[in-house]
Design a protein around this motif. Structure first.
Motif, PDB file in Angstrom:
ATOM      1  N   ASP A  87       1.183  -1.347  -0.103  1.00 23.20           N
ATOM      2  CA  ASP A  87      -0.076  -0.273   0.013  1.00 23.20           C
ATOM      3  C   ASP A  87       0.946   1.772  -0.057  1.00 23.20           C
ATOM      4  O   ASP A  87       1.475   1.670   1.158  1.00 23.20           O
ATOM      5  CB  ASP A  87      -0.649  -0.115   1.283  1.00 23.20           C
ATOM      6  N   ASP A  88       0.827   2.249  -0.974  1.00 18.77           N
ATOM      7  CA  ASP A  88       1.645   3.259  -1.212  1.00 18.77           C
ATOM      8  C   ASP A  88       0.988   4.676  -0.621  1.00 18.77           C
ATOM      9  O   ASP A  88      -0.858   4.466  -0.238  1.00 18.77           O
ATOM     10  CB  ASP A  88       2.223   3.812  -2.472  1.00 18.77           C
ATOM     11  N   PHE A  89       1.008   5.690  -0.798  1.00 23.81           N
ATOM     12  CA  PHE A  89       0.339   6.373  -0.209  1.00 23.81           C
ATOM     13  C   PHE A  89      -1.015   6.976  -0.995  1.00 23.81           C
ATOM     14  O   PHE A  89      -1.617   7.835  -0.659  1.00 23.81           O
ATOM     15  CB  PHE A  89       0.872   8.031   0.363  1.00 23.81           C
ATOM     16  N   HIS A  90      -1.407   6.377  -2.129  1.00 22.76           N
ATOM     17  CA  HIS A  90      -1.632   6.678  -2.923  1.00 22.76           C
ATOM     18  C   HIS A  90      -2.809   5.767  -2.907  1.00 22.76           C
ATOM     19  O   HIS A  90      -3.940   5.794  -2.270  1.00 22.76           O
ATOM     20  CB  HIS A  90      -1.759   6.512  -4.693  1.00 22.76           C
ATOM     21  N   HIS A  91      -2.668   4.376  -3.095  1.00 23.80           N
ATOM     22  CA  HIS A  91      -3.341   3.371  -2.748  1.00 23.80           C
ATOM     23  C   HIS A  91      -3.862   3.165  -1.180  1.00 23.80           C
ATOM     24  O   HIS A  91      -5.380   2.971  -0.934  1.00 23.80           O
ATOM     25  CB  HIS A  91      -3.103   2.160  -3.270  1.00 23.80           C
ATOM     26  N   GLY A  92      -3.123   3.643  -0.633  1.00 25.99           N
ATOM     27  CA  GLY A  92      -3.191   3.696   1.073  1.00 25.99           C
ATOM     28  C   GLY A  92      -4.276   4.357   1.556  1.00 25.99           C
ATOM     29  O   GLY A  92      -5.357   3.959   2.090  1.00 25.99           O
ATOM     30  N   THR A  93      -4.500   5.528   1.125  1.00 23.59           N
ATOM     31  CA  THR A  93      -5.091   6.881   1.439  1.00 23.59           C
ATOM     32  C   THR A  93      -6.377   6.225   0.678  1.00 23.59           C
ATOM     33  O   THR A  93      -7.162   6.791   0.907  1.00 23.59           O
ATOM     34  CB  THR A  93      -4.735   7.984   1.725  1.00 23.59           C
ATOM     35  N   ARG A  94      -6.350   5.988  -0.393  1.00 24.84           N
ATOM     36  CA  ARG A  94      -8.022   5.785  -1.578  1.00 24.84           C
ATOM     37  C   ARG A  94      -9.098   4.816  -0.562  1.00 24.84           C
ATOM     38  O   ARG A  94      -9.625   4.606   0.012  1.00 24.84           O
ATOM     39  CB  ARG A  94      -7.506   5.648  -2.590  1.00 24.84           C
ATOM     40  N   ALA A  95      -7.668   3.839   0.365  1.00 23.82           N
ATOM     41  CA  ALA A  95      -8.347   2.631   1.333  1.00 23.82           C
ATOM     42  C   ALA A  95      -9.135   2.904   2.674  1.00 23.82           C
ATOM     43  O   ALA A  95     -10.485   2.873   3.314  1.00 23.82           O
ATOM     44  CB  ALA A  95      -8.032   1.428   1.821  1.00 23.82           C
ATOM     45  N   ALA A  96      -8.227   4.268   3.131  1.00 23.78           N
ATOM     46  CA  ALA A  96      -8.834   5.498   4.138  1.00 23.78           C
ATOM     47  C   ALA A  96      -9.713   5.699   3.808  1.00 23.78           C
ATOM     48  O   ALA A  96     -11.069   5.573   4.574  1.00 23.78           O
ATOM     49  CB  ALA A  96      -7.082   5.924   4.360  1.00 23.78           C
ATOM     50  N   VAL A  97     -10.336   6.905   2.546  1.00 24.01           N
ATOM     51  CA  VAL A  97     -11.161   7.280   2.499  1.00 24.01           C
ATOM     52  C   VAL A  97     -12.749   6.481   2.643  1.00 24.01           C
ATOM     53  O   VAL A  97     -13.042   7.027   2.688  1.00 24.01           O
ATOM     54  CB  VAL A  97     -11.040   8.330   1.236  1.00 24.01           C
ATOM     55  N   ALA A  98     -12.327   5.212   1.496  1.00 24.36           N
ATOM     56  CA  ALA A  98     -13.434   4.699   1.590  1.00 24.36           C
ATOM     57  C   ALA A  98     -14.087   3.802   2.238  1.00 24.36           C
ATOM     58  O   ALA A  98     -15.594   3.586   2.475  1.00 24.36           O
ATOM     59  CB  ALA A  98     -12.978   3.347   0.459  1.00 24.36           C
ATOM     60  N   GLY A  99     -12.614   3.731   3.831  1.00 24.12           N
ATOM     61  CA  GLY A  99     -14.125   3.245   5.024  1.00 24.12           C
ATOM     62  C   GLY A  99     -14.119   4.315   6.045  1.00 24.12           C
ATOM     63  O   GLY A  99     -14.623   3.795   7.303  1.00 24.12           O
ATOM     64  N   GLY A 100     -13.881   5.620   5.408  1.00 23.15           N
ATOM     65  CA  GLY A 100     -14.736   6.052   6.501  1.00 23.15           C
ATOM     66  C   GLY A 100     -13.621   7.713   7.077  1.00 23.15           C
ATOM     67  O   GLY A 100     -13.457   8.443   7.783  1.00 23.15           O
ATOM     68  N   THR A 101     -12.049   7.072   6.877  1.00 23.80           N
ATOM     69  CA  THR A 101     -11.302   7.916   7.505  1.00 23.80           C
ATOM     70  C   THR A 101     -10.736   8.402   6.466  1.00 23.80           C
ATOM     71  O   THR A 101     -10.195   8.903   5.774  1.00 23.80           O
ATOM     72  CB  THR A 101      -9.742   6.637   7.592  1.00 23.80           C
TER      73      THR A 101
END
Length: 408
Positions: A87-101
């Motif tokens: 998970d780089d900072f692009h994919h990781g933060t996309r996943a975060a936002v998708a889960g409400g973070t």
């Protein structure tokens, strides 16, 4: 099952004021059916029956309106154990936002002997072009010298880093001796920074790891066997003791056992200033998976400290959150794919340590905590947001418009 609907950022996506209407606003001290009006990236009104004229309206009837979550513990594209988390900072933060973070705190992790400032600049270069949400950094201290002390001060005063993590494990890689831990804690106190600790007894782990491998135990279960819960509990108590000698607060990251939770509770009850952070994986699953006959399945659950094979631990930690003995929920999101995990196919000590969780964190705690009756919705809220915000009421005027709608 809880369904995350969408993330609202009025500043970025809406030209006209945005009205979230008919939902139940959940704060840390009350919940009520209120409308939320946002404009220019800020909440400008929270009250009943706000008129819809001139506003873009989101119908939140039957839904809960909560602040965006803050993940206190992530490792995006971390160079670790001979590879790099996927998970780089692009994919990781996309996943975060998708889960409400909507905000995460990642770790700058310099190798022994390397400059903290140079490592910080490297992490900024990785993160700045890629992130999809707010972020900030903790910084790890993996060695000690006067240069490290000076650079800690520069990170605080010039770069806004105000928390430093030490490792009591990963001997020969990140681990500090107790006298070095004392010096880091002392420097944190001088700077007004928060001391953080990965609490496991690294000497015991290293000895038991070698012993197990010598006996021919090479699978993922060996990772758990060399790091039993007592190893975490002892180190947690020792870290709090050292911090107390310096008279500075200490934050124990990824609390994974009853023993570590009890050490925090016991010391907190005695008046010592300590905080505990369980993670999504430890609240949602357990370490029995590391004994699975499918090596690929078992290795996916390897992390440090390990998920405990006792299936009652996750509820125990959730109750620690409910009682206030544990403070907030992170993820330690540090993902490796099956091929990377296979680096330790014949030696569990070479399996890259790390699991996921950044997208699922809030849903796991809602499902396992709120829906089960262990946590109230108002207790759920501050586990993700309010300890980190300056304003006492979360969804109030001037709060940044990064909010979640949840379907109960």
């Amino acid at each position: 099952k809880l369904q995350f609907l969408y993330f609202i950022d009025n500043l970025l996506t809406n030209k006209m004021p945005l009205l979230v209407k008919g939902g139940t606003v959940v704060n840390d001290d009350f919940e009520s059916k209120l409308d939320v009006l946002m404009d220019g990236g800020k909440i400008i009104e929270v009250k009943e029956d706000i008129p819809t004229a001139g506003h873009e309206v989101v119908d939140a009837t039957g839904q809960y309106v909560l602040p965006g979550g803050i993940d206190t513990h992530t490792h995006m594209q971390l160079p670790f154990m001979g590879t790099e988390s996927v998970d780089d900072f692009h994919h990781g933060t996309r996943a975060a936002v998708a889960g409400g973070t909507t905000c995460l705190l990642d770790f700058v992790l310099p190798s022994k002997g390397k400059s903290l400032l140079e490592a910080y600049e490297q992490w900024r270069k990785w993160a700045d072009p890629k992130v999809n949400c707010d972020f900030s950094f903790h910084c790890a201290v993996t060695w000690w010298s006067e240069d490290v002390s000076r650079e800690m001060g520069e990170l605080v005063h010039k770069h806004g880093v105000n928390s430093f993590k030490i490792f009591m494990a990963y001997k020969g890689v990140f681990m500090l001796r107790d006298d070095e831990v004392y010096q880091v804690f002392k420097r944190c106190k001088e700077l007004g920074a928060l001391a953080q600790v990965h609490a496991e007894n690294g000497d015991v782990i290293d000895t038991q790891m070698k012993s197990l491998l010598k006996m021919g135990i090479t699978g993922p279960e060996g990772h758990c066997m060399c790091r039993p819960a007592d190893v975490e509990g002892e180190a947690t108590n020792r870290a709090i003791m050292i911090a107390d000698q310096v008279n500075t607060p200490v934050y124990i990251v990824h609390v994974m056992s009853k023993e570590a939770c009890d050490a925090i509770s016991r010391n907190k009850t005695a008046g010592k200033l300590c905080f505990g952070e369980p993670i999504a994986a430890g609240l949602g699953t357990d370490g029995t998976n590391c004994w699975n006959e499918d090596w690929r399945h078992a290795s996916a659950y390897v992390m440090g400290p390990p998920l405990r094979p006792d299936p009652t631990v996750k509820e125990y930690l959730m109750k620690g959150l409910a009682s206030g003995m544990l403070a907030c929920v992170g993820t330690d999101n540090c993902t490796f794919n099956a091929d990377q995990k296979a680096m330790g196919r014949d030696d569990f000590s070479k399996i890259p340590n790390g699991v996921n969780g950044i997208e699922d964190r809030m849903s796991i705690v809602w499902e396992k905590g709120v829906k089960s009756g262990i946590l109230s919705r108002c207790v759920f809220n501050p586990l993700f947001s309010s300890p980190f915000l300056q304003e006492g009421i979360l969804l109030s005027k001037h709060y940044k418009t990064e909010n979640n709608l949840w379907v109960p």
